[in-house]
Design an enzyme around this catalytic site. Structure first.
Site, PDB file in Angstrom:
ATOM      1  N   HIS A  14       2.237 -11.401  14.309  1.00  0.00           N
ATOM      2  CA  HIS A  14       3.260 -11.970  15.171  1.00  0.00           C
ATOM      3  C   HIS A  14       2.951 -13.415  15.556  1.00  0.00           C
ATOM      4  CE1 HIS A  14       6.882 -11.713  17.276  1.00  0.00           C
ATOM      5  NE2 HIS A  14       6.691 -10.626  18.006  1.00  0.00           N
TER       6      HIS A  14
ATOM      7  N   THR B   4       0.856  -1.190   0.000  1.00  0.00           N
ATOM      8  CA  THR B   4       0.000   0.000   0.000  1.00  0.00           C
ATOM      9  C   THR B   4       0.888   1.235   0.000  1.00  0.00           C
ATOM     10  OG1 THR B   4      -1.741   1.201   1.185  1.00  0.00           O
ATOM     11  CG2 THR B   4      -0.195  -0.051   2.526  1.00  0.00           C
TER      12      THR B   4
END
Length: 428
Positions: A399, A347
């Protein structure tokens, strides 16, 4: 012969849509395969085309209503009857295209039509309070610029037109001397809008609701963390400047930044496969293909079309593919297939001037790279202060899948490839 207009199949896992806009009004002549209306799904906007030439006979579902796959939208009168009526309908037929207001005629409220012609501007979208004032003052709505959503004329716009000399059309009512005084009263408090014009409530589009739900789901589900780095764009800008003319001449497309970033990300993903993975139940699914989602801002909202098998594409093919997807996104022509199967997303907030931001994951993907504005800054290069074109990079990752070591390694590999773009050409 009467032909039914129904909601077509919308794609995998999509069962509902919202009627966005009717391009035709009841009685309008239509040609075969001509767009009749558009449907908004939670991913793309689709057009429903006429199955036969003829005349639009009936509109059953109005704009803004939700429909399921297979639902009846209206009826088309096919054959000679529709074709014969076409010449008489050619002039009115242009109004919906220019003003995007076909549903005013298709509405089940016949009283709504006669009100607008009274101002001489039937195709102008005017809020009720503004229309009342226009009628009282004898104004021409076509001479007033609307500031409401989609160019709608508000009461405040009419009052402002009166203040700025928009009284020329009011010559037809010269005897209404007390009325200018009445108009001055609401306009007195320093040009403030009338109370009813200070807010506007608009139903969320299906795409906007989908964006909101997916982003919130990403926040609630993934263990998102963002790591940052910065890249010196000098070498890439020099290389681009040197070869952009030859590139354009040979390939017919401009050499932009996105091909460098796409190829750099592919190389980094190949070295850190966890960033190209996703969670499926209790399993980790590692992708051995590289479908790059390229975020594109449109008037309807942010969409992420997918450039497939980017590892097999050259720079020119990447640029052509991204340009094609971007155009389809802005024109509302993306298909469901264009939006599915991405493994990683890029992006670019820099096109809007963003210096740094933390992008949100595009589920079920595990990583998204944020590009930002190129800004000249003083940097220490071999013991000397130099002015360099710098860009901040941000990698947001899940994560649960990706450890900090892998995330940092990925971002450093992207940085290295961009600062020494010959590495991309030599596959290093």
């Amino acid at each position: 012969m009467t032909v039914e207009i129904r909601v077509p199949a919308l794609g995998e896992s999509v069962t509902e849509a919202t009627v966005g806009q009717w391009f035709k009004s009841v009685g309008d002549a239509v040609e075969k395969d001509e767009p009749l209306l558009e449907l908004e799904t939670d991913k793309v906007t689709l057009e429903v085309n006429a199955a036969e030439s003829g005349r639009l006979d009936e509109i059953i579902v109005a704009e803004g209503e939700d429909v399921e796959v297979g639902a009846l939208l209206g009826h088309l009168a096919a054959g000679a009857g529709g074709a014969a009526s076409k010449p008489a309908k050619e002039e009115p037929k242009e109004e919906p295209k220019e003003k995007s207001e076909p549903t005013a005629k298709a509405s089940p409220e016949p009283e709504a039509e006669p009100e607008k012609p009274s101002s001489g501007s039937a195709a102008v979208d005017v809020l009720p309070a503004a229309q009342k004032l226009i009628d009282e003052k004898g104004l021409d709505a076509g001479q007033i610029t609307g500031t409401g959503k989609d160019g709608r004329i508000t009461k405040g716009d009419v009052l402002e037109a009166l203040e700025n000399g928009g009284k020329s059309a009011a010559a037809s009512t010269p005897k209404e001397a007390p009325k200018p005084a009445a108009a001055e009263a609401p306009a007195a408090p320093s040009g403030l809008r009338a109370e009813e014009d200070r807010e506007e409530r608009v139903k969320m589009s299906r795409l906007r609701k989908s964006i909101a739900a997916r982003l919130k789901d990403a926040q609630n589900t993934a263990a998102m963390l963002t790591t940052y780095n910065e890249v010196d764009m000098t070498a890439m800008l020099d290389l681009r400047s040197e070869y952009k003319d030859l590139f354009l001449k040979k390939h017919g497309v401009k050499l932009g930044f996105m091909s460098f970033f796409t190829k750099a990300c592919v190389a980094a993903l190949q070295e850190t496969p966890a960033v190209n993975a996703e969670i499926d139940g209790d399993d980790l699914v590692y992708k051995n293909y590289y479908n790059m989602g390229i975020a594109v801002g449109t008037d309807s909202g942010l969409v992420v079309p997918v450039l497939r098998d980017a590892d097999k594409l050259g720079f020119a093919d990447v640029e052509k593919g991204i340009a094609d997807l971007g155009k389809k996104a802005r024109d509302g022509k993306l298909s469901m297939a264009d939006m599915q199967g991405g493994t990683f997303t890029i992006t670019n907030g820099g096109v809007y001037g963003s210096l740094m931001s933390s992008p949100i994951l595009n589920p079920p993907q595990a990583g998204v790279l944020g590009m930002h504005k190129i800004q000249e800054r003083p940097m220490v290069v071999k013991g000397e202060i130099k002015i360099r074109p710098m860009m901040y990079l941000a990698l947001t990752y899940d994560h649960r899948i990706i450890d900090g070591k892998e995330a940092v390694t990925f971002l450093v590999r992207v940085k290295d490839a961009l600062e020494d773009p010959q590495r991309l050409l030599l596959d290093l």
